[in-house]
Design an enzyme around this catalytic site. Structure first.
Site, PDB file in Angstrom:
ATOM      1  N   HIS A 217       0.920  -1.199   0.093  1.00  0.00           N
ATOM      2  CA  HIS A 217       0.076   0.025   0.073  1.00  0.00           C
ATOM      3  C   HIS A 217       0.776   1.183   0.181  1.00  0.00           C
ATOM      4  O   HIS A 217       2.003   1.292   0.489  1.00  0.00           O
ATOM      5  CB  HIS A 217      -0.941   0.046   1.129  1.00  0.00           C
ATOM      6  CG  HIS A 217      -0.264   0.333   2.634  1.00  0.00           C
ATOM      7  ND1 HIS A 217      -0.110   1.715   3.093  1.00  0.00           N
ATOM      8  CD2 HIS A 217       0.515  -0.362   3.487  1.00  0.00           C
ATOM      9  CE1 HIS A 217       0.387   1.497   4.072  1.00  0.00           C
ATOM     10  NE2 HIS A 217       0.754   0.370   4.561  1.00  0.00           N
ATOM     11  N   CYS A 218       0.275   2.464  -0.479  1.00  0.00           N
ATOM     12  CA  CYS A 218       1.007   3.688  -0.419  1.00  0.00           C
ATOM     13  C   CYS A 218       0.065   4.451   0.580  1.00  0.00           C
ATOM     14  O   CYS A 218      -0.394   4.139   1.375  1.00  0.00           O
ATOM     15  CB  CYS A 218       1.285   4.144  -1.577  1.00  0.00           C
ATOM     16  SG  CYS A 218      -0.274   4.533  -2.833  1.00  0.00           S
ATOM     17  N   MET A 219       0.079   5.717   0.147  1.00  0.00           N
ATOM     18  CA  MET A 219      -0.553   6.625   1.222  1.00  0.00           C
ATOM     19  C   MET A 219      -2.182   6.448   1.009  1.00  0.00           C
ATOM     20  O   MET A 219      -2.724   6.924   2.148  1.00  0.00           O
ATOM     21  CB  MET A 219      -0.160   8.120   1.175  1.00  0.00           C
ATOM     22  CG  MET A 219      -0.691   9.224   1.840  1.00  0.00           C
ATOM     23  SD  MET A 219      -0.042   8.837   3.729  1.00  0.00           S
ATOM     24  CE  MET A 219      -0.780   9.970   4.581  1.00  0.00           C
TER      25      MET A 219
END
Length: 651
Positions: free
Chosen positions: A26-28
């Site tokens: 995942h990222c932000m």
């Protein structure tokens, strides 16, 4: 029971189950999946999940947009699914298995050339100015150039070649360095390898054709002789040599004990790489480069050249949107090296102009739509200066018909360019300044092609738009902008009552932009919420108000979320796709659950490293949870100073 238990169960089922997940991270703002079979993902059912704000596929990754709380969602998902999350690099590498070979090659070329492009553009301008100074006979009845009549300009003509030669003749150094950077091996070894390809000990590549075979110097090993030929300006040979070095270094790192690796690995990687470069891959790469250049040149010079030009001009803008246009940098460089010029680059510059002209027509059609003008005008200027992405994604693709009208105009202009033999000295600035890269004898022809690239898309877009654009698209007033406030501005956040308004200060020094200008659909289309963007002039991001740090990306350090006292939540995201940098160039000054005051330092970043990684530094500022604020005003198109300028007001 977890907060998202029902949602993660549904997502796992609708994405095809655990067996369909090859990798996940995942990222932000989003979950990033690499799926075994992307067709098993039920997109409509996934987008119907309450926690999901949207989905899209990019570079082999199936991305599910969650929002600020993606880290918690991710933890619940991986726990429920019984799978281990992996690093973003691992996901990126796994995603390549979902790309066809052409996409992987184009992606690799794009990553290799992205850090070099600024130098190529600078070199193109330098050679263009040098051309004007010393090659164009403007004086004394068209018989002498500036360099012929002025010692100053003669000196400048000579001086500019120092830069031009460094960029174009010594290009292999930049290529081998960029390959080692991309592949994560020792960059100084890449530089040294590049230097051995263009060493002054070698016969200059541009002198080989005029040097008798008997006079070419050799290394004599007794049992064999190797010609001492340089690879100045060679692209394919440098790429092949760079990858030889990379894989040799990786091999010896695997088998060499750590205690002696610093001594053994560089020697065992570099020496064979240089030998292989000069005996095997260098000559092969030279032949491949010449073959590619000859094939393209045949297409540009054949009886079917107008058809070739029309197709290239028509399709170049869509090619840009896929990222495949990076291949043209290698082809252009090879054409310049082989033939002393390129017919391809002028058509690229004309495509930029054509798309900009379509936006210009949209700007006139929407002259009473202030919100649209905030996108149209900067996008048009950007296009005319050679950067088309804001226009393509922000305007032309959005409405559809301007893109097609621009493609038609580009095809017409390309046929004129090729039909009249327009040739560029080298890669240069695209758009209107592209004429500086054109040989002077073709300026009139190129101006005719430029006029076509301006008039045809403009007229077509205006005619079609007059019929297709709705009244709402044509006329829409935006909220009034507010100038920057003085230093005596009151506290950034007023008392948090249910009816309170909030004033948010600028998060950095720079200039504000409409959210629609961000080259990322998740942000530009408002999927994450309303907001704005900043084009920073500094290297620091500051808190816009008193807040609690709700989330940070500790590993990538490129983004953070803030929660205000009344429940309003904000997202600050530095750059586009900068999560791929794995924190290189970013420094966090806060951690989750920290309390910050307006103007406190949050993150610093390196603009140079972001540019070198091929990403824009445009910083996104989103209100992800408005907490009852129904009216949000974002002041775009203004210069800002952090902690002073009012950037947004929520009421």
């Amino acid at each position: 029971m977890g907060k998202y238990q029902q949602d993660v169960q549904t997502l796992l089922d609708k994405i095809g189950g655990k067996k369909n997940i090859q990798a996940v991270s995942h990222c932000m703002t989003r979950m990033r999946f690499v799926l075994v079979d992307p067709k098993k993902a039920d997109e409509k059912a996934i987008e119907a999940i309450p926690s999901v704000k949207g989905t899209f596929t990019q570079a082999g990754q199936y991305q599910v947009i969650i929002g600020n709380d993606v880290a918690n969602f991710y933890q619940e998902f991986t726990k429920f699914a019984g799978i281990e999350g992996v690093s973003k690099d691992a996901v990126k590498n796994a995603a390549k298995s979902n790309q066809n070979p052409l996409q992987r090659i184009m992606g690799a070329l794009g990553e290799i050339f992205a850090p070099i492009i600024p130098a190529l553009i600078c070199g193109g301008l330098v050679l263009g100015f040098r051309n004007i100074i010393g090659e164009v006979d403007l004086l004394n009845g068209g018989t002498q150039s500036l360099a012929d009549v002025s010692q100053f300009w003669a000196g400048m003509y000579s001086f500019l070649w120092l830069i031009g030669e460094a960029i174009f003749h010594f290009l292999p150094v930049g290529i081998t360095w960029s390959i080692t950077k991309k592949m994560g091996t020792t960059q100084i070894l890449g530089i040294v390898l590049g230097l051995t390809l263009i060493s002054p000990q070698l016969l200059n590549a541009f002198s080989v054709a005029t040097t008798p075979a008997s006079e070419i110097p050799v290394w004599d090993f007794g049992f064999a002789q190797v010609q001492m030929i340089g690879y100045q300006g060679q692209v394919v040979a440098a790429i092949l040599a760079g990858f030889v070095l990379v894989y040799l270094e990786k091999f010896f790192k695997k088998i060499c004990p750590e205690v002696i690796s610093m001594v053994v690995v560089p020697f065992c990687a570099l020496v064979p790489a240089v030998l292989i470069a000069h005996t095997v891959v260098g000559p092969i790469g030279w032949k491949i480069g010449d073959f590619i250049a000859n094939i393209v040149n045949m297409g540009l010079a054949s009886n079917f050249k107008l058809i070739f030009a029309a197709l290239f001009g028509l399709l170049y803008a869509p090619i840009v949107m896929t990222g495949l246009h990076h291949m043209t940098n290698a082809i252009d460089s090879q054409l310049v090296n082989t033939y002393g010029g390129t017919n391809l680059w002028p058509m690229i510059a004309l495509s930029n102009i054509a798309q900009g002209s379509a936006v210009l027509a949209m700007s006139i059609l929407q002259k009473r739509n202030e919100r649209a003008q905030q996108v149209n005008i900067p996008a048009c200027i950007s296009c005319y200066l050679g950067v088309t992405e804001p226009a393509l994604f922000g305007v032309n693709l959005k409405y559809g018909f301007p893109l097609i009208c621009g493609m038609i105009g580009s095809a017409c202009a390309a046929m004129i360019s090729i039909g009249t033999g327009v040739t560029a000295i080298s890669i240069g600035v695209g758009g209107l300044p592209g004429i500086l890269s054109i040989y002077p004898e073709y300026w009139v022809n190129f101006l005719l092609a430029m006029a076509t690239a301006i008039i045809v898309p403009f007229v077509l877009t205006y005619i079609v738009g007059s019929r297709k654009l709705s009244q709402e698209d044509r006329v829409m007033e935006s909220a009034p902008t507010v100038p920057a406030v003085e230093e005596a501005t009151p506290a950034a956040v007023e008392a948090p009552t249910s009816s309170s308004s909030i004033t948010l200060k600028a998060i950095c020094d720079g200039r504000t932009l409409p959210l629609s200008k961000v080259p990322d659909d998740v942000f530009s289309k408002g999927i994450m919420g309303e907001g704005m963007a900043f084009e920073p002039t500094g290297d620091t991001i500051y808190a816009p108000a008193d807040a609690k740090v709700s989330v940070v990306m500790e590993d990538s350090r490129h983004a953070c979320g803030l929660a205000l006292a009344d429940g309003t939540e904000l997202l600050i995201h530095i750059g586009v796709d900068t999560v791929d940098m794995n924190g290189d160039g970013f420094t966090l000054f806060v951690h989750e659950d920290d309390t910050v005051k307006a103007g406190d330092k949050l993150i610093t970043f390196s603009p140079d490293k972001i540019a070198a990684a091929g990403h824009p530094k445009t910083t996104i500022f989103i209100v992800t949870e408005p907490a009852g604020h129904s009216n949000m005003t974002f002041h775009t198109g203004i210069e800002t100073k952090h902690g002073e300028t009012i950037a947004a007001e929520l009421t």
